[in-house]
Design a protein around this motif. Structure first.
Motif, short mmCIF file in Angstrom:
data_model
loop_
_atom_site.label_atom_id
_atom_site.label_comp_id
_atom_site.label_asym_id
_atom_site.label_seq_id
_atom_site.Cartn_x
_atom_site.Cartn_y
_atom_site.Cartn_z
N LEU A 169 -6.71 -1.63 -13.61
CA LEU A 169 -6.50 -1.62 -12.17
C LEU A 169 -6.53 -3.06 -11.67
O LEU A 169 -7.51 -3.78 -11.87
CB LEU A 169 -7.59 -0.81 -11.47
N PHE B 24 0.67 1.92 -4.94
CA PHE B 24 0.41 1.91 -6.38
C PHE B 24 1.67 1.57 -7.16
O PHE B 24 2.73 2.15 -6.92
CB PHE B 24 -0.09 3.29 -6.84
N VAL C 65 -3.22 9.05 -3.76
CA VAL C 65 -2.88 9.29 -5.16
C VAL C 65 -2.28 10.69 -5.31
O VAL C 65 -2.89 11.68 -4.92
CB VAL C 65 -4.13 9.16 -6.06
#
Length: 75
Positions: A22, A46, A58
């Motif tokens: 990440l 993302f 997400v």
């Protein structure tokens, strides 16, 4: 900072942290003005392996599918 939406996304991704790296980008920093101009109303955003994947929250199914595909390609 603070970014509650980003914190929530990181919690969702926590079980996968051994499978990807990440990299967080603070779009408010002057050196990231290109990202700010592009995504200031769409955080979090993302990218996976340098390609746009999703924004706002997400989509775990999409994330899992793309991560698995990437892992298979890389052997």
């Amino acid at each position: 900072k603070p970014c509650p939406l980003c914190d929530e996304a990181k919690e969702v991704l926590e079980p996968y942290k051994r499978r990807f790296i990440l990299q967080e980008v603070d779009i408010t920093l002057p050196e990231n003005s290109e990202w700010y101009d592009k995504y200031k109303y769409d955080i979090p955003v993302f990218h996976l392996n340098g390609k746009f994947l999703m924004k706002h929250q997400v989509d775990i199914q999409k994330f899992e599918d793309q991560l698995m595909k990437l892992e298979l390609q890389n052997g």
